[in-house]
Scaffold this active site. Structure first.
Site, PDB file in Angstrom:
ATOM      1  N   HIS A  50     -25.128  -9.329   9.045  1.00 46.04           N
ATOM      2  CA  HIS A  50     -24.069 -10.245   8.613  1.00 46.04           C
ATOM      3  C   HIS A  50     -23.894 -10.061   7.125  1.00 46.04           C
ATOM      4  CE1 HIS A  50     -21.357 -13.483   8.139  1.00 46.04           C
ATOM      5  NE2 HIS A  50     -22.173 -14.191   7.400  1.00 46.04           N
ATOM      6  N   ASP A  68     -22.375 -11.388   3.902  1.00 48.87           N
ATOM      7  CA  ASP A  68     -21.717 -12.294   2.954  1.00 48.87           C
ATOM      8  C   ASP A  68     -21.488 -11.463   1.706  1.00 48.87           C
ATOM      9  OD1 ASP A  68     -21.758 -14.636   4.546  1.00 48.87           O
ATOM     10  OD2 ASP A  68     -23.902 -14.850   4.115  1.00 48.87           O
ATOM     11  N   ASP A  86     -20.188 -16.705  11.500  1.00 47.82           N
ATOM     12  CA  ASP A  86     -20.667 -17.680  10.517  1.00 47.82           C
ATOM     13  C   ASP A  86     -19.583 -18.645  10.047  1.00 47.82           C
ATOM     14  OD1 ASP A  86     -22.711 -18.787   9.028  1.00 47.82           O
ATOM     15  OD2 ASP A  86     -22.416 -17.481   7.299  1.00 47.82           O
ATOM     16  N   HIS A 115     -15.715 -16.839   4.310  1.00 48.11           N
ATOM     17  CA  HIS A 115     -16.090 -18.255   4.504  1.00 48.11           C
ATOM     18  C   HIS A 115     -16.816 -18.872   3.310  1.00 48.11           C
ATOM     19  CE1 HIS A 115     -18.912 -15.477   6.365  1.00 48.11           C
ATOM     20  NE2 HIS A 115     -19.889 -16.322   6.130  1.00 48.11           N
TER      21      HIS A 115
HETATM   22 ZN   LIG Z   1     -21.930 -15.896   6.117  1.00 49.54          ZN
END
Ligand SMILES: [Zn+2]
Length: 536
Positions: free
Chosen positions: A12, A14, A124, A335
């Site tokens: 994932h 970010d 997420d 996000h």
């Molecule tokens: Zn995230």
């Protein structure tokens, strides 16, 4: 019951959060090499999911452009799984069109490499928009995976169901009931492994509608787990009644799609019972939230319709310039980024991207307005005021316009030569050097005046109307009148001293006082959660 445990390797990503995008890119350069090498050299390591967002590839290839062919080969072999999004978008703060564009440009990016993952993968995002099935179906996507916002309070305790939008669009959902990171760095120590997996299996088995369950093997910005085969061997010994193997999400969907009796659920998912949905981030850093809304509106309601009008006149529709604007914004739509739950440094980067996106938007709007005005079959020496209506219906509304001139007085004349009444609501002196440096170069320092005027006229749908501005002996304008009360068939609105309004609802026969009062209070919480001060 026999269980097939699909272990899906992924990361994932970010892109920024409490760290900057520059910091994560350094990790990415390292992590990607390990992923590519594993997929190329280990025949038994079949797949790796690149978090459903192509910006990861963009970031990587901007540093290592020589790796493009390698990536293309792995995507075409079905090993490296990319797309469909451009970034891991928020669903509740950004506009609907932004979510559509995120998919559009993500899928476009994938075309350079191979087939995209046909799953609305949002592991997420802090809550799920009710229109998501509609958006996904619009791109032919019939499957979705997410984590946050769901509980049995929506109507089922199952982790697989059909999710339906109001328009009837439908996707098959595979939930991550425990998130996307339960399989991060699985230990090879049997006792520790069993302790962790026992907890997971009880939840996963309870929600499953088939014999197939999912263990996503990865976490935030974490490198590939190279010893996953040792872990699988241990798991097989610990749980002989289960079959463990490396897999991809599609294989679970293929099993689910055979089921005929899956629950059907409608609406948005914002329940925080089992996982955080961070509702308070909606109001964190209002300057950033407001910048996003302002630029989204400019791009979709002004720039793109103007470009469409210009293209009917033979001017190019600058798709690539638009894509650059959208991509700058969509980096901010991730996000964490638009959630504004980041460090101050990252918030500065976010504002910088919005400043860039807005400058590109404003300059392209000006470009198209000039092109359209110049293309009119009139004498180019005539001073024109052109009013645009970029909405798909005719409008007869008050128009605000700016006219910058050296004349002390002017009049407006419409296409039939008829004068148009207007009122001047503001006058500002403008340095001539700001208008035309050549004038000043030749020694003419007379100032310009920028008049802000108001008038009313009908402007056709997706069209424009031109007026001639002519010098006049004296300004014939109406005097602005202050409005103290607005009356409509439904409401009477009055303005209070402090800027709030009172609204009388004629149907309810009731007055609402101090509407639009903004309350400014301290927040003792953090960027995720509001907390009032103790004792207040
Ligand atoms: Zn995230």
């Amino acid at each position: 019951m026999k269980r097939y445990v699909h272990i899906v390797p992924h990361v994932h990503w970010d892109r920024e959060w409490y760290f900057s995008a520059e910091e994560s890119r350094i990790l990415l350069v390292n992590d990607m090499e390990e992923i590519l090498e594993m997929l190329e050299t280990n025949r038994d390591y079949p797949y790796f999911v690149l978090d459903g967002q192509t910006v990861v590839l963009e970031d990587y290839l901007s540093v290592k452009p020589e790796q493009k062919e390698r990536i293309r080969r792995l995507v075409q072999e079905g090993k490296l799984i990319i797309g469909p999004w451009y970034t891991q978008t928020d669903e509740m703060v950004v506009g609907g069109e932004s979510i559509v564009r995120n998919l559009l440009y993500g899928l476009k990016d994938c075309q350079e490499f191979g087939e995209p993952m046909q799953i609305g993968y949002l592991p997420d995002s802090f809550g799920q928009s009710a229109q998501m099935p509609q958006i996904l179906n619009g791109f032919g996507i019939k499957r979705a995976i997410f984590w946050r916002g769901v509980s049995e309070r929506h109507g089922t305790d199952k982790t697989e169901f059909y999710w339906v939008s109001d328009d009837g669009s439908k996707v098959l959902v595979q939930l991550f009931p425990l998130g996307y990171a339960i399989g991060k760095y699985l230990p090879t120590d049997e006792a520790k492994l069993k302790e962790r997996m026992d907890k997971y299996f009880s939840v996963l088995d309870r929600g499953a509608t088939t014999e197939h369950i999912l263990i996503p093997n990865g976490h935030d910005q974490m490198p590939i787990q190279k010893n996953i085969f040792d872990v699988i061997n241990k798991l097989q010994t610990l749980y002989p009644e289960r079959t463990f193997f490396l897999s991809r999400y599609e294989h679970v969907f293929e099993q689910l799609e055979k089921e005929e009796q899956l629950p059907v659920i409608r609406g948005e998912f914002l329940d925080g019972k089992y996982m955080r949905v961070h509702r308070s981030i909606y109001s964190t850093r209002m300057d950033i939230k407001a910048a996003n809304a302002r630029i989204e509106n400019k791009v979709t309601n002004v720039l793109e319709p103007l470009a469409a009008i210009a293209s009917t006149l033979g001017f190019p529709y600058e798709h690539r310039l638009m894509e650059l604007i959208w991509k700058e914004m969509m980096k901010n739509h991730a996000h964490d980024s638009i959630g504004c739950c980041c460090s101050d440094l990252v918030h500065r980067d976010i504002l910088g991207r919005f400043a860039l996106a807005e400058e590109r938007t404003d300059r392209l709007i000006t470009f198209y307005m000039r092109k359209i005005a110049d293309a009119m079959p009139s004498d180019r020496s005539i001073d024109k005021l052109v009013v645009y209506n970029t909405l798909p219906y005719e409008r007869n509304e008050p128009i605000e316009a700016e006219i910058t001139t050296k004349w002390k007085a002017f009049r407006l004349v419409d296409e039939h030569g008829e004068p148009v009444e207007f009122e001047v609501v503001d006058e500002t002196i403008v340095d001539p050097g700001l208008i035309d440096r050549q004038i000043v170069h030749y020694g003419n320092y007379d100032p310009f005046i920028r008049y802000t005027i108001h008038f009313r006229d009908r402007i056709p749908a997706m069209g424009y109307k031109a007026y001639v501005v002519q010098e006049a002996e004296q300004m014939k304008t109406q005097t602005p009148t202050a409005v103290e009360q607005i009356d409509t068939p439904f409401y009477t609105i009055t303005v209070n001293e402090n800027g709030t309004i009172n609204v009388y609802d004629k149907q309810l026969q009731r007055t609402f006082r101090d509407v639009l009062l903004l309350e400014d209070v301290g927040d003792d919480g953090d960027e995720y959660d509001f907390s009032p001060f103790a004792g207040r």
